[in-house]
Design an enzyme around this catalytic site. Structure first.
Site, PDB file in Angstrom:
ATOM      1  N   GLY A 184       0.754  -1.244   0.000  1.00 27.39           N
ATOM      2  CA  GLY A 184       0.000   0.000   0.000  1.00 27.39           C
ATOM      3  C   GLY A 184       0.780   1.287   0.000  1.00 27.39           C
ATOM      4  N   GLY A 187       3.847  -3.595  -3.659  1.00 27.38           N
ATOM      5  CA  GLY A 187       3.780  -3.789  -5.112  1.00 27.38           C
ATOM      6  C   GLY A 187       4.205  -2.502  -5.787  1.00 27.38           C
ATOM      7  N   ARG A 188       3.273  -1.559  -5.800  1.00 23.19           N
ATOM      8  CA  ARG A 188       3.477  -0.307  -6.530  1.00 23.19           C
ATOM      9  C   ARG A 188       4.802   0.388  -6.202  1.00 23.19           C
ATOM     10  NH1 ARG A 188      -0.915   2.849  -8.078  1.00 23.19           N
ATOM     11  NH2 ARG A 188      -2.088   1.745  -6.494  1.00 23.19           N
ATOM     12  N   CYS A 223     -12.082   3.565 -29.459  1.00 24.58           N
ATOM     13  CA  CYS A 223     -13.336   4.259 -29.740  1.00 24.58           C
ATOM     14  C   CYS A 223     -14.173   4.492 -28.493  1.00 24.58           C
ATOM     15  CB  CYS A 223     -14.121   3.475 -30.776  1.00 24.58           C
ATOM     16  SG  CYS A 223     -13.144   3.242 -32.256  1.00 24.58           S
ATOM     17  N   TYR A 229       0.711  -1.887 -12.289  1.00 19.43           N
ATOM     18  CA  TYR A 229      -0.683  -1.918 -12.704  1.00 19.43           C
ATOM     19  C   TYR A 229      -0.854  -1.319 -14.103  1.00 19.43           C
ATOM     20  CZ  TYR A 229      -0.987  -2.814  -7.723  1.00 19.43           C
ATOM     21  OH  TYR A 229      -0.794  -3.335  -6.475  1.00 19.43           O
TER      22      TYR A 229
END
Ligand code: LLP
Length: 424
Positions: free
Chosen positions: A243, A279-280, A348, A377
């Protein structure tokens, strides 16, 4: 410092990392392409590990942030374990060489098949998130004559103060066991012979930019550990989740040292083994999405740089309204004319926006731009929407680069589908 810097490696200054110019990558691999810097991945892991060294925490890299085998292996070589949430991620961790005992299996919906695979691999810990999951795991392990090491993931009911879609520690979120129900579930788990209850786990959300939600949640976890111990349970592990946020724009996330110090205090108080699941923090700034301008469209009202990357490659801006810095790959002279543009993809949908209203040096068709902080991510949330093979991935290292996930050919993309016999 950003890992990607303007360097005059081949004449005029252009973005480079690890001694490799991004223009060279674009020429060899094409665009759009994710590019990761080994130096940055390693430096971020080392800094994180150093901040947590005093608490001797086990770092289980949350593979969901970037599940490329080369990325997992880069961290594995530095000592990381892995946090996985599916059989696919479990296999990736094992294939990348992560020791099974250093693998934690998180997630609210583990199937019996996934549990069996993880038991067969003899992973170090299941983070169990509900009473029915506890019973299911006990059955699967019992049938195999094995014991599953489990931690109970609690929901501390703490607001992480992050984006609505990635906050996981509030009562209304689907994650974890309600705090007040944890002691009863612990007692139940202790009765089940195929389960070996080793600890408590939590994860309150992602991209946290303040320390106080961590502090509040850790305090709740500590109190629970003390209570469980008082009731006679041996609680030897505490998994604090991931986190820790990064700066995408102007956020001021907590310093690593402060985060580390908070965890060290917890260890002193509880004398407990800590696991974290970042993670991030480890991967986001180490990667970017390299893309080329196809057209610049000026309609009087707005200017659009239509690039060859799109929401199918990087969905964060569309899904979360996320901000990613965009920079030209060739450094523009200080006096270059500028204009405000929306950087958009070819998909589109009006929601196919990578960056809104950016003040950039005037772009032209053919220019390369980089969408920064896209290492987490990004690639692994990609899809083939609009018949677009997702961007491949490239890893830089010491003046070299390697394609670590090739671009899917259109043949391979089409080969996924099978015509039923009545349509053949
Ligand atoms: N552990 C668990 C149980 C998790 O669910 C997560 C992330 C992590 C660890 C790692 O959290 P991190 O250190 O990366 O914040 N797709 C979203 C983020 C989703 C996070 C999901 N869980 C985004 O692009 O912002």
């Amino acid at each position: 410092m950003d890992p990607f810097q303007y360097r005059a490696l081949r004449g005029a200054p252009e973005l480079a990392a690890d001694g490799v110019a991004l223009v060279a990558v674009a020429e060899a691999v094409g665009t759009p392409t994710y590019v990761y810097s080994s130096a940055a991945l390693e430096a971020r892991y080392r800094a994180f590990a150093a901040a947590l060294a005093p608490s001797r925490a086990r770092i289980c890299y949350a593979i969901k942030a970037n599940d490329n085998l080369a990325v997992i292996r880069s961290f594995g070589k530095l000592g990381a374990g892995a946090d996985v949430v599916s059989e696919g991620e479990l296999r990736a961790a094992l294939k990348a060489g992560i020791a099974p005992e250093h693998i934690v299996f998180s997630g609210v919906g583990k199937t019996a098949r996934e549990m069996a695979a993880a038991l067969d691999a003899d992973i170090g810990q299941f983070n169990v998130e509900s009473a029915p999951e506890l019973e299911a795991l006990a059955v699967v392990a019992g049938t195999k004559g094995l014991r599953a090491k489990i931690a109970l993931r609690i929901n501390p009911d703490v607001d992480a103060g992050t984006h609505e879609k990635i906050a996981t520690g509030r009562k209304q979120d689907k994650f974890g066991v309600a705090y007040d129900e944890a002691p009863a579930l612990f007692r139940r788990a202790a009765e089940l012979r195929s389960l070996d209850v080793v600890g408590v786990a939590m994860h309150i959300g992602s991209q946290l930019t303040r320390l106080d939600p961590f502090e509040a949640a850790f305090e709740r976890a500590a109190q629970l550990v003390e209570r469980l111990r008082a009731e006679g349970h041996a609680v030897s592990r505490l998994d604090l989740g991931g986190g820790l946020g990064i700066r995408y724009r102007d956020e001021t996330p907590p310093a690593l040292d402060a985060y580390g110090a908070l965890i060290e205090r917890l260890v002193r108080r509880l004398n407990i083994e800590i696991t974290v699941e970042p993670g991030r923090y480890l991967v986001a700034p180490a990667g970017l999405l390299l893309t080329r301008v196809i057209y610049v469209k000026r309609n009087g009202e707005k200017n659009f740089a239509i690039v060859d990357a799109a929401m199918n490659d990087l969905i964060r801006p569309t899904l979360y309204g996320a901000y990613h810095r965009v920079v030209p790959v060739r450094e523009a002279p200080a006096d270059a004319p500028r204009e405000t543009v929306d950087v958009v993809g070819p998909v589109c949908e009006s929601g196919d926006v990578l960056a809104l209203g950016r003040d950039l040096p005037r772009l032209a068709a053919g220019d390369l731009v980089a969408i920064l902080d896209a290492g987490a991510y990004g690639a692994n949330m990609a899809s083939a929407y609009n018949g677009r093979p997702p961007a491949p991935e490239v890893l830089l290292k010491d003046g070299r680069f390697a394609v670590i996930r090739p671009r899917l050919s259109l043949e391979a993309l089409l080969a996924r589908d099978v015509l039923p016999d009545w349509l053949a």
